[in-house]
Design an enzyme around this catalytic site. Structure first.
Site, PDB file in Angstrom:
ATOM      1  N   SER A   1      26.044  74.217  34.985  1.00 41.39           N
ATOM      2  CA  SER A   1      27.358  73.774  35.428  1.00 41.39           C
ATOM      3  C   SER A   1      28.172  73.516  34.186  1.00 41.39           C
ATOM      4  O   SER A   1      27.622  73.170  33.127  1.00 41.39           O
ATOM      5  CB  SER A   1      27.245  72.478  36.238  1.00 41.39           C
ATOM      6  OG  SER A   1      28.495  71.833  36.337  1.00 41.39           O
TER       7      SER A   1
ATOM      8  N   TYR B   1      24.426  63.833  36.679  1.00 42.23           N
ATOM      9  CA  TYR B   1      24.491  65.284  36.892  1.00 42.23           C
ATOM     10  C   TYR B   1      24.619  66.013  35.556  1.00 42.23           C
ATOM     11  O   TYR B   1      23.890  66.964  35.275  1.00 42.23           O
ATOM     12  CB  TYR B   1      25.670  65.601  37.813  1.00 42.23           C
ATOM     13  CG  TYR B   1      25.834  67.064  38.145  1.00 42.23           C
ATOM     14  CD1 TYR B   1      24.927  67.706  38.979  1.00 42.23           C
ATOM     15  CD2 TYR B   1      26.899  67.799  37.637  1.00 42.23           C
ATOM     16  CE1 TYR B   1      25.081  69.049  39.306  1.00 42.23           C
ATOM     17  CE2 TYR B   1      27.062  69.135  37.945  1.00 42.23           C
ATOM     18  CZ  TYR B   1      26.150  69.763  38.782  1.00 42.23           C
ATOM     19  OH  TYR B   1      26.304  71.088  39.097  1.00 42.23           O
TER      20      TYR B   1
END
Length: 190
Positions: A93, A106
């Site tokens: 990501s 995350y």
């Protein structure tokens, strides 16, 4: 592209024995021409103020986004080394390389996977094992269904577009090594 096949094994990536099961199902001892490919693309995200995170939320984020790909890689590497070839694609990501508010756990999990992939690449590149880090911006997946906010889905990358990029990466000729690729939505970081 055509003429290929894929094996799909469903399961909970938090299960400690799933990585062994996946590789055992995928291995085809009678087909010595198979190039093993592992695409680590599962992910979970819980966004929000880190001080409000429950311990189980942190553990699940690290378990699914970092530990499961590490265990799968550990399980598939001997097969790849035995074949003298293989390809691992870690779908990360943009949060692995950009600071995003409310994404501490995350980002840590995806950044950890980026560092892990670079380590595996350095260690096994000369053994015929390729490792590619695919770093997409916001992508329209079910991950967003449980978030309190989300960028407009029509402005996100599509999951099928990323699938095509993965296919391009793993089918590139053996003389090209794609270490890292960043793909952003048309409007940039959302």
């Amino acid at each position: 592209m055509g003429g290929g096949h894929a094996t799909v094994v469903c399961g909970d990536l938090r299960s400690p024995r799933l990585s062994e099961k996946i590789v055992n199902v995928a291995r085809s001892p009678e087909d010595a021409l198979v190039t093993p490919v592992l695409v680590n693309c599962a992910g979970v995200a819980i966004f929000g103020p880190y001080a409000k995170f429950e311990e189980r939320d942190i553990e699940e984020t690290i378990q699914v986004n970092l530990l499961a790909p590490m265990l799968l890689t550990n399980e598939v590497l001997p097969w790849m080394l035995e074949r003298g070839r293989g390809h691992i694609v870690n779908v990360l990501s943009v949060a692995a390389v950009e600071t995003l508010n409310g994404a501490a756990a995350y980002s840590a999990s995806k950044g950890g996977l980026l560092a892990f992939g670079k380590g595996i690449a350095a260690e096994y590149r000369r053994s015929g094992v390729r490792v590619t880090s695919l770093i997409p911006g916001a992508t329209d997946t079910p991950l967003w269904d449980v978030q309190g906010f989300q960028p407009p889905r029509e402005d996100m990358l599509s999951a099928s577009a990323l699938g095509k990029i993965v296919a391009d990466i793993v089918t590139t000729d053996e003389y090209r090594y794609v270490d890292e690729i960043r793909v952003m939505p048309e409007k940039g970081l959302l």
